[in-house]
Design a protein around this motif. Structure first.
Motif: not given
Length: 345
Positions: A246-267
């Motif tokens: 529904a909002r792919p650009r918003h999804f990408k923004t959130m995912l980038i923040e989560l990968l940077w802030g938490v990393g792929p091991d805790r998602l």
């Protein structure tokens, strides 16, 4: 499981699923209607048109339909059930442990049944937790800080009455605490889902793991600030991943923040079933890529290894599930009536 074009088998653990009864006959008051209708609005917005259910279908999900949607059509090898009672709005509860246990009974090797706790229930709630744990053997429980309870319209994890419940979980060997921290649903209060109180309990109980469902959205920055300093805090991606279409650009923004802030091991992936079903989300996530600039900003590549972790391996490790055993389970054997209806559709 999901199989890539190259024949790679990807373990799928849906970390956020429910059964519920939002039918009119279960409404205690008009809030029962507004709550489920808000969910219905999300279903319509997020779900592709050819996969939407009617409003009548949406209001009730039994175990047999859930088994089909998750394990037959939905690619899932396992599902984690997260009950919440909402008895102020629903006569028999909205999404109770007993309801969810029906799917566990139908697919015992594929379902993790969590409990629910409301620390405002005092000694009575502690006794109920012990009884439910004796019956079901929980690995985790769900907290819903925005749930109404009498005159209370929410609470914070830093409230004094929360600590005895977390101590009881520790005593019982329940080490995973799911906390709903995301968007509000009418008539719940927005501020009751503020994610910053997770910091308090994560520091006080370092031996427990706190899965923040919905990653605190729309407070993604606050969640990343908490999880960035608390290694026992995970992010549950339910609803976050729904934005992928529904909002792919918003999804990408959130995912980038989560990968940077938490990393792929805790998602941890979650479909938030039955707001929507996992099949199309998993297909879209497997096809989703970050370009070189996005990867640099995220600090992590969204490669196949990262997708494996997010879609299944992280949850399997957290819950002590055998990934190889799950990948090699026989297909779900639907009851005759459900299988016949599925074939007709």
């Amino acid at each position: 499981m999901f199989v890539t074009p190259d024949g790679e088998r990807i373990l799928i653990v849906d970390g956020h699923t429910h059964l519920w009864d939002g039918r009119p006959e279960n409404w205690r008051n008009d809030y029962g209607r507004t709550f489920i209708d808000t969910f219905w609005g999300g279903h319509v917005v997020f779900t592709p048109a050819d996969k939407r259910w009617t409003q009548e279908q949406f209001r009730y999900y039994g175990a047999e339909k859930a088994a089909r949607d998750l394990f037959v059509d939905g690619y899932c090898d396992a599902a984690i059930m997260l009950p919440v009672d909402l008895r102020d709005f629903y006569k028999d509860g909205f999404n109770t442990t007993d309801q969810c246990s029906e799917l566990k009974a139908l697919c015992p090797d594929r379902v993790v049944l969590n409990g629910r706790i409301d620390p405002r229930e005092g000694a009575r709630g502690l006794a109920r937790l012990e009884q439910d744990h004796d019956r079901f053997g929980f690995k985790g429980v769900k907290l819903y800080t925005g749930e109404w309870n009498g005159i209370s319209r929410g609470y914070r994890l830093s409230d004094d009455f929360v600590k005895p419940y977390l101590e009881k979980c520790r005593e019982l060997g329940i080490h995973i605490i799911h906390v709903h921290k995301g968007p509000t649903t009418h008539p719940l209060d927005y501020d009751a889902f503020d994610v910053r109180d997770v910091d308090n309990v994560a520091t006080s109980f370092p031996d427990l793991t706190f899965v923040v469902d919905h990653c605190g959205m729309p407070r993604i920055d606050d969640f990343c600030a908490v999880a960035g300093q608390e290694p026992n805090v995970y992010g549950g991606l339910a609803l976050v991943t729904s934005f992928i279409r529904a909002r792919p650009r918003h999804f990408k923004t959130m995912l980038i923040e989560l990968l940077w802030g938490v990393g792929p091991d805790r998602l941890i992936f979650g479909s938030d079933y039955a707001i929507t079903s996992p099949d199309w989300i998993i297909e879209a996530f497997m096809a989703f890529e970050l370009d070189e600039e996005d990867t640099t900003e995220a600090g992590h590549a969204l490669d196949l290894d990262a997708k494996r972790k997010i879609l299944g391996l992280n949850a399997a490790k957290l819950y002590g599930l055998d990934a190889d055993a799950l990948l090699n389970l026989p297909p779900v054997d639907l009851p005759a009536a459900e299988a016949s209806r599925h074939a007709a559709e």
